[in-house]
Design an enzyme around this catalytic site. Structure first.
Site, PDB file in Angstrom:
ATOM      1  CG  ASP A  82      48.354  21.256  58.646  1.00 15.26           C
ATOM      2  OD1 ASP A  82      49.128  21.071  57.692  1.00 15.26           O
ATOM      3  OD2 ASP A  82      47.326  21.958  58.569  1.00 15.26           O
ATOM      4  CG  HIS A 180      45.051  28.229  56.043  1.00 13.11           C
ATOM      5  ND1 HIS A 180      46.307  28.771  56.063  1.00 13.11           N
ATOM      6  CD2 HIS A 180      45.202  26.954  55.610  1.00 13.11           C
ATOM      7  CE1 HIS A 180      47.189  27.862  55.665  1.00 13.11           C
ATOM      8  NE2 HIS A 180      46.539  26.763  55.381  1.00 13.11           N
ATOM      9  N   GLY A 181      40.586  28.993  56.387  1.00 11.84           N
ATOM     10  CA  GLY A 181      39.352  29.596  56.885  1.00 11.84           C
ATOM     11  C   GLY A 181      38.234  29.481  55.862  1.00 11.84           C
ATOM     12  CG  HIS A 208      47.781  23.704  52.840  1.00 14.07           C
ATOM     13  ND1 HIS A 208      48.179  23.870  54.154  1.00 14.07           N
ATOM     14  CD2 HIS A 208      48.491  22.644  52.369  1.00 14.07           C
ATOM     15  CE1 HIS A 208      49.099  22.963  54.447  1.00 14.07           C
ATOM     16  NE2 HIS A 208      49.311  22.213  53.377  1.00 14.07           N
ATOM     17  CG  ASN A 230      45.653  20.098  54.567  1.00 15.67           C
ATOM     18  OD1 ASN A 230      45.811  18.960  54.129  1.00 15.67           O
ATOM     19  ND2 ASN A 230      46.638  20.803  55.080  1.00 15.67           N
TER      20      ASN A 230
END
Length: 289
Positions: A82, A180-181, A208, A230
């Site tokens: 990734d 992300h996170g 994502h 993801n």
């Protein structure tokens, strides 16, 4: 069964409006947790590793264990690297047996992104290895990649069409407002943008930053054309929290078999929860061994 390319899995998911969970693992124990959960849910799955994990564990070690997991738990399993920005790491993963790779050149201008993506496509696609690329910039932190909120950029639908035409990439991750996170507040997902992109491209789209997105918003993304989601931080946090809880409850319980079993089970719980949400459970037939 052997590892499979994610191309067929994702094409079927998009066609039939369900999602495939792609789970970032940071240890071999987590890898087997994801595979076991997929087997128990009768679900196809994508096991992912970051560039950092590849450097720590080694592509050969990861691929060997993913292949072994696919034999022990015969559901369709793809192995994906990734957000990789290093061409040499992508080649290492391909040689080791990865069946899917992401070349992330989204930080570069459009033409350079095309050029770097095309380099990978020319090598991977003839080997039936799926190639994923990104347009726009997804905010947040993913392994060694940090994109501040002020630098996050959403993908332009017209550029998505042209990017796919020029590269032939098989899977596209357009930035659409996720990060992300774990989110500090509700994610601001641009659903009209997803819809417009999906209406104009045929390849499966990737969501994502899938950790902790509200269930109803995940379902809407899938209905609009997202085929892969993801999940990294949520899985990692659950695994780590189980270890922390073990030692808080019994500081002298040092048997690794005990605390790793608890962590593995918590990871499996997250994977199963996401598979239910994505409606991938029961989507693939397989034979017991």
């Amino acid at each position: 069964m052997a590892l499979v390319s994610s191309t067929g899995l994702l094409n079927d998911a998009r066609k039939n409006q369900y999602g495939i969970g792609a789970f970032n693992v940071h240890s071999l124990d987590m890898l087997y947790a994801v595979a076991e959960a997929a087997y128990e849910m009768r679900s196809p799955v994508i096991i992912q590793t970051t560039t950092g994990t590849v450097k720590q564990l080694g592509a050969d070690v990861i691929a060997h264990n993913a292949k072994k997991a696919s034999e022990l738990y015969p559901v369709p399993i793809a192995l994906h690297v990734d957000h990789c920005q290093e061409y040499s790491i992508i080649l290492e993963c391909i040689r080791a047996g990865y069946t899917s790779v992401m070349i992330d050149a989204s930080m570069h201008p459009f033409d350079e992104n095309v050029e770097k993506t095309l380099e990978v496509v020319k090598i991977a696609v003839p080997l039936e290895i799926n190639v994923e690329a990104e347009l726009g910039k997804v905010g947040g932190v993913e392994d060694e990649i940090v994109v501040e909120d002020k630098d996050a950029e959403k993908a332009i639908p017209e550029e998505c069409v042209e990017f796919i035409r020029q590269t032939g990439v098989q899977t596209l991750a357009p930035a659409i407002g996720t990060a992300h996170g774990i989110y500090s507040g509700p994610p601001e997902i641009d659903f009209p943008r997803i819809e417009k992109i999906a209406q104009n491209v045929e390849v499966p789209l990737v969501l994502h930053g899938g950790s902790a997105i509200p269930a109803e918003e995940v379902k809407k993304c899938i209905s609009l054309g997202m085929a892969k989601m993801n999940v990294s931080t949520e899985l990692k946090n659950a695994y780590s929290a189980a270890l922390q809880k073990h030692f808080e409850e019994d500081p002298k319980a040092f048997d690794p078999r005990s605390y790793f079993l608890k962590a593995k089970q918590e990871a499996k719980n997250i994977v199963k929860e996401k598979m239910e949400l994505l409606e991938s459970s029961g989507k693939q037939q397989f034979q017991r061994v």
